[in-house]
Design a protein around this motif. Structure first.
Motif, short mmCIF file in Angstrom:
data_model
loop_
_atom_site.label_atom_id
_atom_site.label_comp_id
_atom_site.label_asym_id
_atom_site.label_seq_id
_atom_site.Cartn_x
_atom_site.Cartn_y
_atom_site.Cartn_z
N ARG A 169 74.76 -10.14 -31.80
CA ARG A 169 75.03 -9.93 -30.37
C ARG A 169 73.76 -9.59 -29.59
N THR A 170 72.72 -9.11 -30.27
CA THR A 170 71.49 -8.70 -29.58
C THR A 170 70.28 -9.53 -30.02
N ARG A 171 70.55 -10.71 -30.56
CA ARG A 171 69.48 -11.49 -31.21
C ARG A 171 68.42 -11.97 -30.24
N ASP A 172 68.71 -12.05 -28.94
CA ASP A 172 67.75 -12.60 -27.99
C ASP A 172 66.64 -11.62 -27.62
N GLN A 173 66.93 -10.31 -27.64
CA GLN A 173 65.89 -9.34 -27.26
C GLN A 173 65.83 -8.12 -28.18
N GLY A 174 66.64 -8.12 -29.23
CA GLY A 174 66.67 -6.97 -30.11
C GLY A 174 67.66 -5.93 -29.63
N ASP A 175 68.03 -5.01 -30.51
CA ASP A 175 68.99 -3.99 -30.13
C ASP A 175 68.28 -2.83 -29.43
N SER A 176 69.05 -1.80 -29.10
CA SER A 176 68.50 -0.70 -28.31
C SER A 176 67.43 0.08 -29.05
N LEU A 177 67.54 0.20 -30.37
CA LEU A 177 66.48 0.88 -31.11
C LEU A 177 65.17 0.11 -31.02
N SER A 178 65.25 -1.23 -31.12
CA SER A 178 64.04 -2.05 -31.03
C SER A 178 63.40 -1.91 -29.65
N VAL A 179 64.22 -1.94 -28.61
CA VAL A 179 63.69 -1.82 -27.24
C VAL A 179 63.14 -0.41 -27.01
N ALA A 180 63.81 0.60 -27.57
CA ALA A 180 63.29 1.96 -27.43
C ALA A 180 61.92 2.09 -28.06
N GLN A 181 61.70 1.43 -29.18
CA GLN A 181 60.39 1.50 -29.82
C GLN A 181 59.31 0.86 -28.96
N ARG A 182 59.71 -0.09 -28.12
CA ARG A 182 58.72 -0.74 -27.25
C ARG A 182 58.50 0.02 -25.94
N LEU A 183 59.54 0.64 -25.39
CA LEU A 183 59.44 1.18 -24.04
C LEU A 183 59.36 2.70 -23.94
N ALA A 184 59.89 3.42 -24.93
CA ALA A 184 60.07 4.86 -24.79
C ALA A 184 58.95 5.65 -25.48
N ASP A 185 58.89 6.93 -25.15
CA ASP A 185 58.00 7.87 -25.84
C ASP A 185 58.72 8.54 -27.01
N ILE A 186 60.04 8.71 -26.86
CA ILE A 186 60.88 9.31 -27.89
C ILE A 186 61.98 8.31 -28.24
N VAL A 187 62.13 8.02 -29.52
CA VAL A 187 63.17 7.10 -29.98
C VAL A 187 64.32 7.94 -30.52
N GLY A 188 65.49 7.79 -29.92
CA GLY A 188 66.66 8.54 -30.33
C GLY A 188 67.57 7.70 -31.21
N VAL A 189 67.95 8.24 -32.36
CA VAL A 189 68.82 7.55 -33.31
C VAL A 189 70.23 8.14 -33.21
N ASP A 190 71.21 7.28 -32.97
CA ASP A 190 72.61 7.69 -32.97
C ASP A 190 73.19 7.36 -34.34
N PHE A 191 73.61 8.39 -35.07
CA PHE A 191 73.94 8.26 -36.49
C PHE A 191 75.40 8.62 -36.73
#
Length: 389
Positions: free
Chosen positions: A242-264
Motif C-alpha cells: 500500500r505504501t510502495r510508491d514512497q515508503g511507509d511512515s517510518l521510512s519518511v520519518a527517517q528522511r524528514l524528522a529529527d526524532i523517529v517514533g516507533v509505534d509497537f
C-alpha cells in the motif's frame, strides 16, 4: 516435459508454498478473547531503562468515549512519576468554524502538564493526529472527501495544504515560549493509509511542507514523526504494497524528522466470532527484527533519535473501542503485556548503537476505565515499571 520433470516441478512449488505459509501460520493465533486475570504481572522482572525516559500519550476523546471526564483523567495520570507526556492539537476542535480559534482545552492540558513538571510533546497534526479516528480536518476545509486510492499532493490540494500549514504555524507560535515543550510531532503515521477505512494517503511532499512550516515557526526544537512497525508478515506485506510508491511512515520519518517514533503493537485481533478471535502475533519474527535493526542503525548513522512513541498497553481487539469485561482481560493485551512489551523494547535499546530515547505507553485512559470497574492491574503494572526500571 517428462513425468520426472513434472514431479520435480510440483515438489518445488510445494516447497515454495510451504516456505511462504509456514511463517504466516506461526504468527496466527486463534484464542478465546476474554481471559482470566492473574497477578502474574506483579512478579515479572522489569528491565532497566537506562537513559530511556518514560511517559504516555493522553487522548481526551478516548476518555470521553469511555464515559470518563477528560480533565480529571489527565490530573490523575499526571500524579504518576513519569517524565514525558504527548498531547495533541485536534484541528476540528480548535477551529470548529471558519475563522475561529479555540485552544482552551489544549491550553488547560499544557498548563496542567507544566505544573506537574512533565516535558511535553505536542502533535500539531494537522490532517492526522493520534487517537481514533485519527483524522481531524474541519469540514469547512474539506468540502469534498479526499479521493480514495490517491495521494494527497500539494498541487491537487493547495487549499488544504495552505490551511494545514497555517494551522501548525499558529499552534507552534502559540506555545513555542513554553519551556516544558521539548518537541513537535508533525502528522500521525504521516503517509500511511488511514487504517482500513480509507485508502487515501498524504504524499511525502505534502508532509515536508508541514515540517518546513513547523521549523520556520520554531527552529529550536526537534520534529518528531512516527510510524507503525509491522510485527507480522501479513501486515508487513500489506503495508509494503500500500505504501510502495514512497515508503511507509517510518521510512519518511527517517528522511524528514529529527526524532523517529516507533509505534509497537505486538499482538492484535483480525476477526472475532463466538467469543474467539484470530490474532496476529509476530513480534519476535526475524523480519521484524531485521527492520527494527536497520532503523536503529540508520538513526545512529544520521544522528537521529529513536523513541517508542506508542508502546501497546491496552487491548487491540476486532472492535474500535477496547473491550473491558468484568473479571477478565483481553488476549491482545493483558496486564503482564504492559510490562512484557516494555521489556522487549528495552532489549532493543541495550543492543542498539542508538538507544531508545523515550518510551510512551499507549492506553492510559483504558487503565482508568479498568480501575473504575474495580480492576487496577493495568495501572499497577504501569506503576511497577516506573518504580522498578
Amino acid at each position: 516435459m517428462t513425468a520426472a520433470m513434472v514431479t520435480a516441478g510440483v515438489a518445488t512449488a510445494g516447497a515454495i508454498a510451504a516456505a511462504l505459509v509456514a511463517p504466516v501460520a506461526a504468527q496466527v493465533r486463534i484464542a478465546r478473547a476474554a481471559r482470566p486475570l492473574t497477578d502474574g504481572w506483579s512478579g515479572m522482572p522489569v528491565a532497566g531503562r537506562g537513559a530511556t525516559r518514560l511517559g504516555l500519550s493522553f487522548r481526551p476523546r478516548q476518555a470521553e468515549a469511555m464515559g470518563l471526564e477528560s480533565d480529571a483523567c489527565l490530573r490523575t495520570l499526571l500524579a504518576y512519576p513519569f517524565q514525558v507526556i504527548r498531547l495533541a492539537a485536534y484541528w476540528d476542535r480548535i477551529e470548529p468554524a471558519p475563522g475561529s480559534f479555540q485552544p482552551d482545552e489544549l491550553d488547560r492540558q499544557i498548563d496542567a502538564a507544566e505544573q506537574a513538571g512533565k516535558d511535553i510533546i505536542v502533535c500539531v497534526g494537522a490532517v492526522k493526529a493520534f487517537g481514533y479516528p485519527e483524522f481531524f480536518v474541519p469540514g469547512h476545509h474539506l468540502p469534498q472527501p479526499l479521493r480514495e486510492g490517491r495521494l494527497v499532493e500539494p498541487g491537487h490540494h493547495p487549499a488544504l495544504l495552505g490551511a494545514a500549514t497555517g494551522f501548525v504555524t499558529q499552534i507552534v507560535r502559540r506555545y513555542r515560549d513554553r519551556p516544558a515543550i521539548v518537541a513537535w510531532q508533525v502528522e500521525h503515521e504521516a503517509v500511511d493509509p488511514l487504517g482500513m477505512e480509507h485508502s487515501w494517503r498524504l504524499s511525502e511532499d505534502f508532509v515536508r511542507r508541514e515540517v518546513d512550516a513547523v521549523r520556520a515557526a520554531d527552529p529550536t526544537r526537534p520534529v518528531l514523526m512516527n510510524g507503525f512497525l509491522p510485527t507480522s508478515l501479513p501486515v508487513a506485506v500489506q503495508q509494503g504494497w500500500r505504501t510502495r510508491d514512497q515508503g511507509d511512515s517510518l521510512s519518511v520519518a527517517q528522511r524528514l524528522a529529527d526524532i523517529v517514533g516507533v509505534d509497537f503493537y505486538p499482538r492484535h485481533a483480525l476477526v472475532a466470532a463466538a467469543g474467539r478471535s484470530v490474532y496476529l502475533d509476530g513480534s519476535r519474527t526475524p523480519w521484524q527484527q531485521r527492520r527494527r535493526r536497520r532503523l536503529f542503525a540508520r538513526a545512529a548513522a544520521t544522528g537521529k533519535q529513536v523513541m517508542v512513541s506508542e508502546g501497546q498497553a491496552e487491548p487491540w481487539e476486532a472492535v474500535t473501542d477496547p473491550p473491558s469485561p468484568d473479571h477478565a482481560g483481553m488476549y491482545s493485551c493483558l496486564p503482564e503485556h504492559v510490562i512484557g512489551n516494555f521489556n522487549q523494547c528495552m532489549r532493543w535499546s541495550r543492543e542498539a548503537r542508538s538507544p531508545v530515547s523515550a518510551y510512551l505507553f499507549w492506553g492510559a485512559e483504558y487503565w482508568l476505565l479498568r480501575e473504575r470497574g474495580g480492576d487496577s492491574r493495568y495501572l499497577r503494572a504501569f506503576q511497577r515499571v516506573l518504580e522498578c526500571s
